[in-house]
Motif scaffolding. Sequence first.
Motif, PDB file in Angstrom:
ATOM      1  N   MET A   1       2.434   1.519  -7.244  1.00  0.00           N
ATOM      2  CA  MET A   1       2.537   2.755  -6.475  1.00  0.00           C
ATOM      3  C   MET A   1       2.324   2.521  -4.983  1.00  0.00           C
ATOM      4  O   MET A   1       2.844   3.253  -4.164  1.00  0.00           O
ATOM      5  N   ILE A   2       1.561   1.485  -4.650  1.00  0.00           N
ATOM      6  CA  ILE A   2       1.343   1.172  -3.241  1.00  0.00           C
ATOM      7  C   ILE A   2       2.657   0.834  -2.561  1.00  0.00           C
ATOM      8  O   ILE A   2       2.918   1.245  -1.424  1.00  0.00           O
ATOM      9  N   ASP A   3       3.531   0.082  -3.259  1.00  0.00           N
ATOM     10  CA  ASP A   3       4.831  -0.260  -2.684  1.00  0.00           C
ATOM     11  C   ASP A   3       5.621   1.004  -2.347  1.00  0.00           C
ATOM     12  O   ASP A   3       6.278   1.073  -1.304  1.00  0.00           O
ATOM     13  N   THR A   4       5.567   1.982  -3.225  1.00  0.00           N
ATOM     14  CA  THR A   4       6.268   3.249  -2.990  1.00  0.00           C
ATOM     15  C   THR A   4       5.708   3.950  -1.760  1.00  0.00           C
ATOM     16  O   THR A   4       6.460   4.429  -0.899  1.00  0.00           O
ATOM     17  N   LEU A   5       4.389   3.996  -1.637  1.00  0.00           N
ATOM     18  CA  LEU A   5       3.776   4.652  -0.486  1.00  0.00           C
ATOM     19  C   LEU A   5       4.155   3.961   0.813  1.00  0.00           C
ATOM     20  O   LEU A   5       4.409   4.622   1.829  1.00  0.00           O
ATOM     21  N   THR A  49       1.483   1.595   8.197  1.00  0.00           N
ATOM     22  CA  THR A  49       0.565   0.823   9.047  1.00  0.00           C
ATOM     23  C   THR A  49      -0.893   0.945   8.608  1.00  0.00           C
ATOM     24  O   THR A  49      -1.792   0.498   9.311  1.00  0.00           O
ATOM     25  N   ALA A  50      -1.120   1.536   7.442  1.00  0.00           N
ATOM     26  CA  ALA A  50      -2.496   1.796   6.999  1.00  0.00           C
ATOM     27  C   ALA A  50      -3.218   0.515   6.596  1.00  0.00           C
ATOM     28  O   ALA A  50      -2.603  -0.470   6.162  1.00  0.00           O
ATOM     29  N   ALA A  51      -4.536   0.524   6.756  1.00  0.00           N
ATOM     30  CA  ALA A  51      -5.368  -0.617   6.362  1.00  0.00           C
ATOM     31  C   ALA A  51      -5.302  -0.826   4.848  1.00  0.00           C
ATOM     32  O   ALA A  51      -5.253   0.140   4.073  1.00  0.00           O
ATOM     33  N   LYS A  52      -5.324  -2.084   4.419  1.00  0.00           N
ATOM     34  CA  LYS A  52      -5.195  -2.401   2.997  1.00  0.00           C
ATOM     35  C   LYS A  52      -6.307  -1.775   2.172  1.00  0.00           C
ATOM     36  O   LYS A  52      -6.079  -1.278   1.073  1.00  0.00           O
ATOM     37  N   GLU A  53      -7.517  -1.801   2.714  1.00  0.00           N
ATOM     38  CA  GLU A  53      -8.642  -1.258   1.953  1.00  0.00           C
ATOM     39  C   GLU A  53      -8.514   0.259   1.766  1.00  0.00           C
ATOM     40  O   GLU A  53      -8.896   0.808   0.723  1.00  0.00           O
ATOM     41  N   ASP A  54      -7.934   0.938   2.771  1.00  0.00           N
ATOM     42  CA  ASP A  54      -7.733   2.377   2.645  1.00  0.00           C
ATOM     43  C   ASP A  54      -6.633   2.688   1.638  1.00  0.00           C
ATOM     44  O   ASP A  54      -6.714   3.664   0.883  1.00  0.00           O
ATOM     45  N   MET A  55      -5.605   1.847   1.615  1.00  0.00           N
ATOM     46  CA  MET A  55      -4.534   2.027   0.634  1.00  0.00           C
ATOM     47  C   MET A  55      -5.055   1.787  -0.777  1.00  0.00           C
ATOM     48  O   MET A  55      -4.709   2.501  -1.720  1.00  0.00           O
ATOM     49  N   ALA A  57      -7.659  16.346  -1.013  1.00  0.00           N
ATOM     50  CA  ALA A  57      -8.872  15.777  -0.407  1.00  0.00           C
ATOM     51  C   ALA A  57      -8.728  14.292  -0.075  1.00  0.00           C
ATOM     52  O   ALA A  57      -9.038  13.881   1.055  1.00  0.00           O
ATOM     53  N   PRO A  58      -8.248  13.435  -1.003  1.00  0.00           N
ATOM     54  CA  PRO A  58      -8.067  12.017  -0.653  1.00  0.00           C
ATOM     55  C   PRO A  58      -7.059  11.811   0.472  1.00  0.00           C
ATOM     56  O   PRO A  58      -7.217  10.906   1.297  1.00  0.00           O
ATOM     57  N   PHE A  59      -6.021  12.657   0.504  1.00  0.00           N
ATOM     58  CA  PHE A  59      -5.020  12.524   1.561  1.00  0.00           C
ATOM     59  C   PHE A  59      -5.632  12.837   2.919  1.00  0.00           C
ATOM     60  O   PHE A  59      -5.421  12.103   3.901  1.00  0.00           O
ATOM     61  N   ILE A  60      -6.410  13.902   3.005  1.00  0.00           N
ATOM     62  CA  ILE A  60      -7.043  14.266   4.274  1.00  0.00           C
ATOM     63  C   ILE A  60      -8.046  13.190   4.701  1.00  0.00           C
ATOM     64  O   ILE A  60      -8.119  12.815   5.881  1.00  0.00           O
ATOM     65  N   ASP A  61      -8.816  12.662   3.758  1.00  0.00           N
ATOM     66  CA  ASP A  61      -9.747  11.576   4.065  1.00  0.00           C
ATOM     67  C   ASP A  61      -9.000  10.362   4.602  1.00  0.00           C
ATOM     68  O   ASP A  61      -9.438   9.710   5.554  1.00  0.00           O
ATOM     69  N   PHE A  62      -7.857  10.068   3.990  1.00  0.00           N
ATOM     70  CA  PHE A  62      -7.035   8.934   4.426  1.00  0.00           C
ATOM     71  C   PHE A  62      -6.585   9.119   5.876  1.00  0.00           C
ATOM     72  O   PHE A  62      -6.663   8.188   6.691  1.00  0.00           O
ATOM     73  N   LEU A  63      -6.122  10.315   6.232  1.00  0.00           N
ATOM     74  CA  LEU A  63      -5.663  10.572   7.596  1.00  0.00           C
ATOM     75  C   LEU A  63      -6.791  10.438   8.609  1.00  0.00           C
ATOM     76  O   LEU A  63      -6.593   9.942   9.727  1.00  0.00           O
TER      77      LEU A  63
END
Length: 227
Positions: free
Chosen positions: A1-5, A13-19, A107-113
């Motif tokens: 799923m990470i590949d899709t994102l 450009t997101a950090a690997k640990e956040d992904m 909630a996880p999406f907002i935390d990610f941003l």
Amino acid sequence: MIDTLQKAGLFSTAAKEDMACLEKKISWKSYKRGERLFQEGDKAERMFVIASGRVKVVKEFQSGKNAIMGIFGEGATVAEIAVIDKLPYPASAIALEDTAAVSIPAAPFIDFLKKNPDSLIQMIVGLGLRLREFVDNMGSLAVQSVEKRLARFLTKLSREIGEELGDGLELILPLTRQDLAEIIGTSFEVVERSLKKMREKGIIEAAGKRIVILKPEALEAIFAEEK
């Protein structure tokens, strides 16, 4: 799923640990043609990244008429603003064909941003481009004839999903004729008449969902003409 994102600019450009953290909170779902990803008026609890297929975002009116606000394919994000402003979904998302999507809770999406300001900027840029396109479309609805609006939309689609053939550009429309009419703000019958006119001029060939653009320059010239 990470590949899709990561195919979506928002996450590229997101950090690997956040992904990796986000991956634990997301889910994968398949939708049959005509199935809804979400319904207008429902609480906006999730946003979506399209992995394959296409969806249309539709505003449904009490009169029974619909307005297609956009068509989104692989890598597109849908409903990201709805989960941020915490208001109900302002429109419905419906699969135009068999579709797979990654579902991300609010909630996880907002935390990610919050942790990835570059992704937030990417989202703002993407929304700005959508807004510009929306304004252009509204402008054409207000002042251009149906034939001009149809020519404009077919040209846009040909650039996005057209396939080169020996005699032109082939489009396999992910839309019904009614969908096409709703997008350009007219009726099924008027779309049919406009397509017939383009066929008679030798600009296109059309049968069912297959359209071959024989003269791309002539198609562009229709909507490029002075009003």
